[in-house]
Structures are given as structure tokens and as C-alpha cells.
Design a protein around this motif. Sequence first.
Motif, short mmCIF file in Angstrom:
data_model
loop_
_atom_site.label_atom_id
_atom_site.label_comp_id
_atom_site.label_asym_id
_atom_site.label_seq_id
_atom_site.Cartn_x
_atom_site.Cartn_y
_atom_site.Cartn_z
N MET A 112 -40.09 -7.19 -9.50
CA MET A 112 -41.00 -8.15 -10.09
C MET A 112 -40.20 -9.33 -10.62
SD MET A 112 -43.69 -5.62 -12.03
CE MET A 112 -44.52 -6.93 -12.86
N LYS A 113 -40.79 -10.50 -10.53
CA LYS A 113 -40.15 -11.70 -11.04
C LYS A 113 -40.20 -11.71 -12.56
CE LYS A 113 -40.87 -14.76 -7.16
NZ LYS A 113 -41.38 -16.07 -6.75
N PRO A 114 -39.17 -12.29 -13.19
CA PRO A 114 -39.20 -12.39 -14.65
C PRO A 114 -40.30 -13.32 -15.12
CG PRO A 114 -37.08 -13.15 -13.77
CD PRO A 114 -37.93 -12.78 -12.62
N LYS A 115 -40.85 -13.02 -16.26
CA LYS A 115 -41.91 -13.84 -16.86
C LYS A 115 -41.26 -14.92 -17.72
CE LYS A 115 -45.65 -13.47 -20.19
NZ LYS A 115 -46.29 -12.61 -21.18
N LYS A 116 -41.66 -16.18 -17.50
CA LYS A 116 -41.12 -17.28 -18.30
C LYS A 116 -41.73 -17.24 -19.69
CE LYS A 116 -40.16 -20.37 -14.48
NZ LYS A 116 -40.37 -21.67 -13.87
N ILE A 117 -40.86 -17.39 -20.71
CA ILE A 117 -41.33 -17.34 -22.09
C ILE A 117 -40.84 -18.57 -22.84
CG2 ILE A 117 -41.57 -14.84 -22.20
CD1 ILE A 117 -38.91 -14.69 -23.62
N SER A 118 -41.53 -18.89 -23.93
CA SER A 118 -41.18 -20.03 -24.78
C SER A 118 -40.51 -19.52 -26.06
CB SER A 118 -42.44 -20.82 -25.13
OG SER A 118 -43.31 -20.03 -25.90
N ASN A 119 -40.23 -20.43 -26.98
CA ASN A 119 -39.60 -20.06 -28.25
C ASN A 119 -40.45 -19.06 -29.02
OD1 ASN A 119 -37.38 -21.68 -27.83
ND2 ASN A 119 -38.23 -23.41 -28.94
N GLU B 252 -39.62 -15.05 -30.02
CA GLU B 252 -39.67 -14.48 -31.37
C GLU B 252 -40.55 -13.23 -31.41
OE1 GLU B 252 -40.75 -17.47 -34.20
OE2 GLU B 252 -39.05 -18.74 -33.66
N SER B 253 -41.69 -13.28 -30.71
CA SER B 253 -42.56 -12.10 -30.68
C SER B 253 -41.92 -10.96 -29.88
CB SER B 253 -43.94 -12.44 -30.12
OG SER B 253 -43.84 -12.83 -28.77
N LEU B 254 -41.12 -11.32 -28.87
CA LEU B 254 -40.40 -10.31 -28.10
C LEU B 254 -39.38 -9.59 -28.97
CD1 LEU B 254 -39.73 -9.02 -25.33
CD2 LEU B 254 -38.10 -10.87 -25.00
N VAL B 255 -38.64 -10.35 -29.77
CA VAL B 255 -37.65 -9.76 -30.68
C VAL B 255 -38.35 -8.87 -31.70
CG1 VAL B 255 -35.95 -10.29 -32.46
CG2 VAL B 255 -35.95 -11.57 -30.32
N THR B 256 -39.50 -9.30 -32.20
CA THR B 256 -40.27 -8.49 -33.13
C THR B 256 -40.71 -7.18 -32.47
OG1 THR B 256 -41.07 -10.50 -34.21
CG2 THR B 256 -42.29 -8.46 -34.64
N GLY B 257 -41.13 -7.27 -31.22
CA GLY B 257 -41.53 -6.08 -30.48
C GLY B 257 -40.38 -5.11 -30.27
N VAL B 258 -39.19 -5.64 -30.03
CA VAL B 258 -38.01 -4.79 -29.87
C VAL B 258 -37.66 -4.12 -31.19
CG1 VAL B 258 -35.53 -4.79 -29.36
CG2 VAL B 258 -37.10 -6.06 -27.90
N LYS B 259 -37.77 -4.87 -32.29
CA LYS B 259 -37.47 -4.31 -33.61
C LYS B 259 -38.40 -3.15 -33.96
CE LYS B 259 -35.44 -8.36 -35.84
NZ LYS B 259 -35.63 -9.40 -36.86
N THR B 260 -39.67 -3.28 -33.57
CA THR B 260 -40.64 -2.23 -33.87
C THR B 260 -40.69 -1.16 -32.79
OG1 THR B 260 -42.43 -3.46 -32.81
CG2 THR B 260 -42.10 -3.80 -35.19
N GLY C 68 -33.31 -20.48 -18.50
CA GLY C 68 -32.30 -20.16 -17.50
C GLY C 68 -31.59 -18.83 -17.72
N PHE C 69 -31.93 -18.11 -18.77
CA PHE C 69 -31.34 -16.80 -19.03
C PHE C 69 -32.37 -15.72 -18.73
CE2 PHE C 69 -28.85 -19.54 -21.79
CZ PHE C 69 -27.56 -19.13 -21.51
N ARG C 70 -31.94 -14.68 -18.03
CA ARG C 70 -32.82 -13.55 -17.76
C ARG C 70 -32.57 -12.50 -18.84
NH1 ARG C 70 -32.95 -8.63 -15.29
NH2 ARG C 70 -30.97 -8.70 -14.22
N ILE C 71 -33.62 -12.09 -19.49
CA ILE C 71 -33.55 -11.09 -20.55
C ILE C 71 -34.28 -9.85 -20.04
CG2 ILE C 71 -34.16 -10.52 -22.93
CD1 ILE C 71 -34.27 -13.61 -23.41
N GLN C 72 -33.59 -8.74 -20.01
CA GLN C 72 -34.20 -7.48 -19.57
C GLN C 72 -34.29 -6.54 -20.76
OE1 GLN C 72 -32.20 -5.50 -16.36
NE2 GLN C 72 -33.47 -3.68 -16.53
N VAL C 73 -35.50 -6.10 -21.05
CA VAL C 73 -35.73 -5.17 -22.15
C VAL C 73 -36.24 -3.87 -21.53
CG1 VAL C 73 -37.02 -4.72 -24.27
CG2 VAL C 73 -36.32 -7.05 -23.71
N GLY D 267 -39.72 -5.22 -20.23
CA GLY D 267 -39.96 -6.10 -19.09
C GLY D 267 -38.80 -7.04 -18.85
N ASN D 268 -38.94 -7.91 -17.85
CA ASN D 268 -37.96 -8.94 -17.52
C ASN D 268 -38.52 -10.29 -17.92
OD1 ASN D 268 -35.90 -7.35 -16.30
ND2 ASN D 268 -37.24 -7.09 -14.54
N TYR D 269 -37.69 -11.09 -18.59
CA TYR D 269 -38.14 -12.37 -19.10
C TYR D 269 -37.13 -13.45 -18.72
CZ TYR D 269 -40.97 -9.21 -21.87
OH TYR D 269 -41.82 -8.21 -22.26
#
Length: 94
Positions: free
Chosen positions: A1-8, A12-20, A33-38, A27-29
Motif C-alpha cells: 500500500m502507498k504511504p498516506k500523506k500527512i500534515s503537521n 502530532e495526532s500520530l505521535v499521540t496515537g503511538v504514545k497511547t 519526503g520522509f516515510r514513517i512506518q508505524v 500504518g505507512n505515512y
Amino acid sequence: MKPKKISNDDLESLVTGVKTQSLEAVGNYLYKGFRIQVSKYNLSGAERVQLLYQRRRNNGLCIVCGTKVSKKNPSSGKLYRLCEHHRKTIQNKT
């Protein structure tokens, strides 16, 4: 699956989701220009398949191929879990 483009704000909500430790954050984000895989660490094959199944089912996609499902089950009113092609091939096997 292609990574989902995210904004600032999404980052922040992604980091909050990882913390909780929310499974919604998996997913892949793509962020500037940076790919973030969680992903969860040390998942068994069955657990990975279960997460993929849930994600596809929640998005209305066929659990086998990932195409969009358009028909609903008349008795439950929910979308079928398989596309027309896979419903026909699986029903012919039984």
C-alpha cells in the motif's frame, strides 16, 4: 500500500496515537519526503493478518485483494467482506 500523506497536525495526532499505543496509528505515512512506518513489534503472522483483515473490512475493501466492495449483504445491511470476483470463486469451490 502507498504511504498516506500527512500534515503537521496529522503528525502530532500520530505521535499521540503511538504514545497511547493505539492500533489506529499503525500504518505507512509520508511527511515532507520522509516515510514513517508505524507497526507493532514482534507480531506473529496471525496477528498481522488479523490487523490487515480488520483494516480492510473497516475501509470497505475486499479482504483478499483490497478492491472496493460495492454490494451489501441484504440480511445485515453491511458491506460484503469479499468483492464480486472472490465471492464467485469461493462459492464455486464449495
